[in-house]
Design an enzyme around this catalytic site. Structure first.
Site, PDB file in Angstrom:
ATOM      1  N   VAL A  85      76.261  54.168  28.081  1.00  0.00           N
ATOM      2  CA  VAL A  85      77.652  54.650  28.121  1.00  0.00           C
ATOM      3  C   VAL A  85      78.156  54.647  29.567  1.00  0.00           C
ATOM      4  CG1 VAL A  85      79.108  56.698  27.707  1.00  0.00           C
ATOM      5  CG2 VAL A  85      77.361  56.052  26.055  1.00  0.00           C
ATOM      6  N   ASP A 135      87.757  43.964  26.312  1.00  0.00           N
ATOM      7  CA  ASP A 135      86.561  44.592  25.730  1.00  0.00           C
ATOM      8  C   ASP A 135      86.663  44.672  24.207  1.00  0.00           C
ATOM      9  OD1 ASP A 135      86.115  44.992  28.391  1.00  0.00           O
ATOM     10  OD2 ASP A 135      85.539  47.097  28.211  1.00  0.00           O
TER      11      ASP A 135
END
Ligand code: MEV
Length: 299
Positions: A85, A135
């Site tokens: 993350v 993304d």
């Protein structure tokens, strides 16, 4: 019924930062996936590594926004992820895309992938304030994609090692680095504009070289791209240390990926174990992976 969908993370082979000024870039989906399990329930719940909550826009902002956007009845959502993350590998895009896709199937909505990618981009913008569509697009459709045309290129059949500096990348950091480059460009346009143009040229050459599968040539261009990102001031000592360790271990080429200022680098190599060891010895966390043509999918 239960539905499980997964969506991949992404790296930039070429072109980050220059893409902000309309130059082409090449982004690639990588075989690190976020899996989301959705099932109908009597109570709204979201479980991940960071705990279990109901709709919670602080702790699970992307998933909560996805549930809200889809207007679903009570469901339980379980998340597991191979994507570190906040490291510039598109983890938030992957969890958003996989959640939307799983709800889409579980609740019998018939949204096309285009719509999933668009909704995921809207959610990233809402949560982060700003986001590029790259993304969410790459996570939805997979493969090797030329930006901004969204043309799908041949899949790279070469190994990849990602080196994580462990120093966080974040949307806020990305925004600051983009601003920093903009200021440099404004102050020294005659010096910086040619650098931006040259970075754009790698995606143009890259398209041809990807089709020819000349990985050593791609590696050379990745090395130059890294040098120019360093010139733009977005590199760090840790990133360059991992880049040089990878090259010295025989990688075809290596560069930082994403906004820089921390986060990850990538090395193109057919000797993944050797390069991964070199990255670990230099203080990075190495992830051995491959390019993938698979975007979001039901498992
Ligand atoms: C960040 O992942 C990539 C940048 O080019 C910013 C963007 O394209 O939005 C630095």
């Amino acid at each position: 019924m239960t539905t499980v969908c997964s969506a991949p993370g992404k790296i930039y082979l070429f072109g980050e930062h220059a893409v902000v000024y309309g130059e082409p870039a090449i982004a690639c989906a990588v075989e690190l996936r976020t899996r989301v399990k959705v099932k109908s329930s009597t109570k709204m719940s979201i479980s991940s590594d960071i705990g279990t909550t109901g709709l919670d826009f602080e702790i699970h902002p992307y998933v909560s926004s996805a549930i809200q956007k889809m207007g679903t009845p009570e469901i339980s959502v379980e998340i597991s992820s191979q994507i570190p993350v906040g490291s510039g590998l598109g983890s938030s895009a992957a969890v958003t895309v996989a959640t939307l896709a799983a709800i889409n199937i579980e609740c019998g909505m018939c949204y096309e992938k285009e719509k999933i990618a668009q909704m995921a981009h809207d959610i990233e913008k809402e949560v982060q304030g700003a986001a590029s569509p790259t993304d969410t697009f790459v996570s939805t459709f997979g493969g090797v994609i030329e930006i901004p045309s969204r043309k799908k290129l041949d899949l790279l059949e070469c190994g990849l090692v990602i080196g994580n500096t462990g120093k966080g990348a974040s949307p806020k950091k990305t925004a600051n680095l983009v601003k920093q480059v903009a200021l440099l460009k404004e102050t020294y346009p005659d010096s910086i504009n040619p650098i931006i143009k040259t970075i754009g040229s790698f995606a143009k050459h890259g398209q041809v070289i990807v089709a020819q599968k000349k990985y050593d040539e791609l590696g050379k261009l990745m090395n130059i791209n890294h040098g120019l990102l360093d010139a733009l001031g977005v590199c760090t000592l840790e990133l360059s240390a991992l880049v040089y360790a990878s090259r010295n271990a025989g990688a075809y080429g290596a560069k930082l990926t994403g906004a820089g200022g921390g986060g990850c680098m990538v090395a193109l190599t057919d000797s993944q174990e050797v390069v991964a060891l070199a990255i670990e010895k230099t203080g990075g966390r190495a992830i051995i992976t491959t390019f993938t043509k698979e975007g979001v999918l039901q498992e």
